[in-house]
Motif scaffolding. Structure first.
Motif, short mmCIF file in Angstrom:
data_model
loop_
_atom_site.label_atom_id
_atom_site.label_comp_id
_atom_site.label_asym_id
_atom_site.label_seq_id
_atom_site.Cartn_x
_atom_site.Cartn_y
_atom_site.Cartn_z
N LEU A 147 15.67 5.04 -25.81
CA LEU A 147 15.33 5.24 -24.40
C LEU A 147 16.21 4.38 -23.51
O LEU A 147 16.66 4.81 -22.44
N TYR A 148 16.44 3.12 -23.95
CA TYR A 148 17.33 2.25 -23.17
C TYR A 148 18.73 2.82 -23.12
O TYR A 148 19.40 2.79 -22.09
N GLN A 149 19.15 3.38 -24.30
CA GLN A 149 20.49 4.00 -24.33
C GLN A 149 20.55 5.17 -23.36
O GLN A 149 21.52 5.37 -22.64
N ALA A 150 19.49 5.97 -23.35
CA ALA A 150 19.47 7.15 -22.47
C ALA A 150 19.58 6.75 -21.02
O ALA A 150 20.22 7.43 -20.21
N ARG A 151 18.94 5.64 -20.68
CA ARG A 151 18.95 5.19 -19.28
C ARG A 151 20.36 4.91 -18.76
O ARG A 151 20.60 4.94 -17.56
N ALA A 152 21.26 4.64 -19.71
CA ALA A 152 22.60 4.22 -19.29
C ALA A 152 23.41 5.37 -18.72
O ALA A 152 24.42 5.16 -18.05
N PHE A 153 23.00 6.62 -18.96
CA PHE A 153 23.82 7.75 -18.52
C PHE A 153 23.59 8.07 -17.05
O PHE A 153 22.49 7.94 -16.53
N ASP A 154 24.69 8.50 -16.43
CA ASP A 154 24.60 8.92 -15.04
C ASP A 154 23.69 10.14 -14.94
O ASP A 154 23.81 11.06 -15.75
N GLY A 155 22.83 10.16 -13.98
CA GLY A 155 21.91 11.28 -13.81
C GLY A 155 20.54 10.98 -14.35
O GLY A 155 19.57 11.64 -13.98
N THR A 211 20.04 16.95 -10.80
CA THR A 211 20.87 16.89 -12.00
C THR A 211 20.66 18.14 -12.85
O THR A 211 19.54 18.63 -12.98
N ASN A 212 21.76 18.66 -13.42
CA ASN A 212 21.66 19.83 -14.29
C ASN A 212 21.02 19.42 -15.61
O ASN A 212 21.57 18.61 -16.36
N VAL A 213 19.85 19.99 -15.89
CA VAL A 213 19.08 19.58 -17.07
C VAL A 213 19.82 19.92 -18.36
O VAL A 213 19.95 19.11 -19.26
N GLU A 214 20.36 21.15 -18.40
CA GLU A 214 21.01 21.61 -19.62
C GLU A 214 22.21 20.73 -19.98
O GLU A 214 22.40 20.33 -21.13
N VAL A 219 24.65 16.10 -23.03
CA VAL A 219 25.24 14.75 -23.00
C VAL A 219 24.45 13.81 -23.89
O VAL A 219 25.02 13.08 -24.73
N LEU A 220 23.10 13.85 -23.76
CA LEU A 220 22.27 12.95 -24.56
C LEU A 220 22.37 13.30 -26.04
O LEU A 220 22.42 12.43 -26.90
N ARG A 221 22.41 14.59 -26.36
CA ARG A 221 22.50 15.01 -27.76
C ARG A 221 23.78 14.48 -28.40
O ARG A 221 23.78 14.04 -29.54
N GLU A 222 24.87 14.56 -27.62
CA GLU A 222 26.15 14.13 -28.18
C GLU A 222 26.21 12.63 -28.36
O GLU A 222 26.82 12.13 -29.30
N ASN A 223 25.58 11.92 -27.46
CA ASN A 223 25.78 10.49 -27.45
C ASN A 223 24.70 9.69 -28.17
O ASN A 223 24.97 8.57 -28.60
N PRO A 277 22.18 8.80 -31.32
CA PRO A 277 22.24 9.03 -32.77
C PRO A 277 21.36 10.19 -33.20
O PRO A 277 20.46 10.60 -32.48
N ASN A 278 21.62 10.69 -34.41
CA ASN A 278 20.97 11.90 -34.90
C ASN A 278 19.51 11.73 -35.29
O ASN A 278 18.87 12.71 -35.64
N ASP A 279 18.97 10.51 -35.28
CA ASP A 279 17.57 10.34 -35.68
C ASP A 279 16.62 10.88 -34.63
O ASP A 279 15.46 11.13 -34.93
N VAL A 280 17.10 11.11 -33.40
CA VAL A 280 16.22 11.65 -32.37
C VAL A 280 16.65 13.07 -32.00
O VAL A 280 17.80 13.46 -32.17
N LEU A 281 15.66 13.81 -31.50
CA LEU A 281 15.90 15.17 -31.04
C LEU A 281 15.74 15.16 -29.53
O LEU A 281 14.72 14.69 -29.01
N VAL A 282 16.75 15.65 -28.82
CA VAL A 282 16.70 15.69 -27.35
C VAL A 282 16.49 17.13 -26.93
O VAL A 282 17.25 18.02 -27.34
N MET A 283 15.46 17.38 -26.15
CA MET A 283 15.17 18.76 -25.71
C MET A 283 14.77 18.77 -24.26
O MET A 283 14.16 17.82 -23.77
#
Lengths: 401, 262
Positions: A79-87, A224-227, A232-236, A238-244
């Motif tokens: 979640l902290y990692q996700a916060r770092a992205f623009d948008g 912000t464009n959700v899709e 962006v989150l999926r790519e960045n 790690p694979n242990d989480v699923l972003v939807m």
């Protein structure tokens, strides 16, 4: 101006009592379809009540969490990692656990689902959190869902009972409803209290901490464009989480619904029951229409002798079928509405009568009556009017002599 | 035994005949199960006549009536109704012929859900006169003495009144041919008499042909002709007086001394 005598309407309504009985019959068939269809939809819709209250456009869960039942958490770091992205405006943590609640009256323990959030963060669209925020911050307090099943006992502020064998006090209530994963009800508390109850429940149980999160709710900046953000989150991450995305055809909510549709017999069972209601309706309406045709046998035959074509008689029977379907549908819907409310109160399931579902069943009722009409009318169609007269004359001469 | 005349001769159509039947045979059923009910019937009904068709049960009276009424398909012989050949016609064409014929049946066959006027209007609607249908119906009902019963439903009418409504329905489109099957059988003597009198008067005024099947001896006197049908064959075709006379003679002959001597 062409104004025909509305023969179908007059024939149907001539005998008021029979007309009322006929409408009750059609209404009952409609009711059956509504109830079975309603239960099916309620079971599906209920699974989404919590999901629809997530206050964010993107949901992050453990990749192994294929449905809300699976108790798999993921690292809060994501979640902290996700916060770092623009948008991304914010990313909230939600903790969920199943635990026993003791009914304060019967002293019997029942499983409930505990949902924990930081009361200062708008994680869930539940207005009562705002109302009771300060009380939630006190130790050993919680809110109880008013739609919890009756087995949990009275649901009102001030109730003191035990959660996971520890004292707890209800400081208020909220309204959401139960689903398959919620057990007997939902309990909402602060994340701090969550730690108090679940950090160390003994050697057999998982030790919960703030290091792992059950569900991550990502709030995006407005516009912000959700899709794009999901990608962006999926790519960045790690694979242990699923972003939807939360909504949409590939969204988290639909995935949950599909899970229950594909992995349970609910759909099959209730579709079968609904179609049974449909066929009961066909038989009922056929009976009504056939009785009408049989009662007016001589009159319809006279019309044919006068020069009315088969098409006219077919039209009369079909009009009767349509009148029955529309007028029988109305009491059916109204009674179903009452029963939906009653069933919703009794089960805590989410019964909703959307316009789309009403239209679908109206069409089903329509088809039901048309099929019955088509069967009933075959008799009139295939008969030679002369045969009808001959039989009739013979029968009547026997009666009168 | 059925086809007694292999070389049947057919006369050309004639305009002065409402019904022109030549060498008509009719069978019920098909194939091995077929049973002949009418044998080589030849019969002319001039326009404006009232003809009573009588005979014992099962003699084919009603069958002949339904054939003349275009209610059945025909294969054999020739049956012209109002100048239209019915033999060989399909169902749709038969329906159109029926619209020129008035039917009166033993039972009134009125819709209980419709008023007297509406029942009659059902017939007018066939002609497409939607704007004047009410007026036509009321006029016809008034002619039959039902002006004050126009908006009554059948259940509040007497048996004779109901039968008169049925007659109004049959006559409202001024058919040139009226077919009546036991129109008085369900009525008491007076109502039966009234119905026949109305039929008689209207036929004289409209100039239409009436073919009536009846067992009712009380009404034989209205007929111009009485045709007797026995076992599917025409037995006699005579005036009412001659018919009654012959029947009386027969009756006397039957009640002869022989039966007592036995």
């Amino acid at each position: 101006m062409i104004k025909r005598i509305p023969l179908a309407w007059l024939n149907l309504t001539h005998d008021r009592r029979r007309f009322a009985t006929s409408l009750a019959g059609v209404g009952f068939a409609v009711l059956l379809m509504f109830m079975f269809n309603g239960f099916m939809n309620a079971l599906y819709d209920s699974q989404l009540q919590l999901l629809n209250r997530f206050n964010g456009e993107i949901i992050i869960v453990n990749r192994l969490r294929t449905n809300m039942f699976v108790p798999r958490a993921f690292a809060r770091r994501r979640l902290y990692q996700a916060r770092a992205f623009d948008g991304v405006q914010d990313a909230y943590a939600m903790y969920i656990s199943e635990v026993n609640w003791k009914n304060p009256e019967t002293r019997k323990s029942r499983g409930v689902r505990v949902i924990a959030i930081n009361p200062d963060e708008p994680v869930l669209s539940i207005p009562e959190i705002e109302t009771y925020r300060q009380l939630l911050k006190l130790p050993e307090t919680a809110l109880m869902d008013t739609k919890s099943r009756v087995e949990v006992g009275p649901v009102e502020p001030g109730i003191i009972s035990e959660l996971a064998d520890r004292r707890i006090r209800l400081v208020g209530t909220f309204t959401m409803g139960t689903d398959f994963a919620s057990g007997n009800g939902n309990l909402l508390m602060s994340d701090q209290n969550f730690l108090r109850y679940f950090a160390d429940r003994g050697p057999e149980e998982d030790k919960r901490s703030f290091a792992t999160v059950d569900i991550g709710v990502v709030k995006l900046e407005p516009g912000t464009n959700v899709e794009r953000m999901v990608n962006v989150l999926r790519e960045n991450l790690p694979n242990d989480v699923l972003v939807m995305a939360r909504d949409g055809d590939n969204g988290f909510v639909i995935r949950e619904r599909n899970y229950w549709q594909e992995n349970t017999n609910i759909g099959f069972v209730f579709s079968l029951l609904t179609s049974m209601g449909f066929f009961v309706g066909i038989i009922l309406v056929y009976q009504i229409l056939y009785t009408d045709v049989a009662d007016h046998w001589a009159e319809y035959a006279t019309l044919k002798a006068m020069g009315y074509k088969n098409g006219y008689l077919l039209g009369v029977v079909m009009q009767e079928a349509m009148i029955l379907s529309v007028l029988g549908f109305i009491p059916g819907v109204l009674v179903s509405q009452l029963l939906y409310t009653a069933a919703g109160n009794a089960t805590g399931l989410f019964f909703q009568m959307t316009p789309e579902r009403i239209v679908n069943l109206l069409i089903a009722t329509f088809i039901m009556c048309l099929v019955s009409g088509a069967i009933a009318v075959r008799k009139v169609q295939t008969t030679d009017p002369a045969d009808v007269f001959l039989t009739l004359t013979q029968v009547l001469s026997q009666v009168s002599s | 035994m059925s086809k007694t005349q292999p070389q049947s001769t057919f006369d050309p159509p004639r305009d002065d005949l409402a019904v022109h039947i030549q060498h008509l045979n009719y069978f019920f059923g098909a194939g091995d199960l077929s049973k002949q009910v009418l044998f080589d019937i030849s019969l002319d009904l001039p326009r404006g006549q009232i003809v009573i068709l009588t005979g014992p049960s099962g003699s084919g009276k009603t069958t002949l009536l339904t054939l003349a009424g275009a209610l059945r398909r025909l294969q054999d012989g020739s049956l012209r109704v109002l100048g239209k050949e019915l033999v060989g016609l399909g169902d749709r064409a038969l329906v159109n012929v029926r619209r020129n014929i008035g039917f009166i049946f033993q039972a009134h066959n009125l819709f209980e859900s419709l008023t007297a006027s509406q029942n009659v209007e059902m017939a007018v609607e066939l002609t497409g006169n939607f704007s004047s249908k009410r007026d036509q119906a009321v006029a016809m009902l008034s002619a039959l003495g039902l002006a004050d019963r126009v908006d009554y439903k059948p259940q509040s009418l007497s048996g004779g009144q109901k039968q008169r409504v049925a007659i109004a329905r049959a006559l409202v489109n001024h058919p040139q041919l009226v077919l009546a099957d036991e129109p008085t059988a369900a009525l008491d003597k007076k109502s039966g008499r009234d119905v026949v009198t109305y039929l008689h008067n209207l036929s004289r005024q409209e100039g239409c042909t009436v073919l009536m099947v009846t067992h009712d001896n009380r009404i034989l006197d209205v007929a111009d002709r009485i045709i007797n049908l026995v076992d599917g064959r025409l037995e006699s075709d005579s005036t009412p007086n001659a018919f009654v006379h012959s029947k009386t003679q027969e009756a006397i002959a039957e009640v002869s001394a022989d039966m007592f001597i036995m």
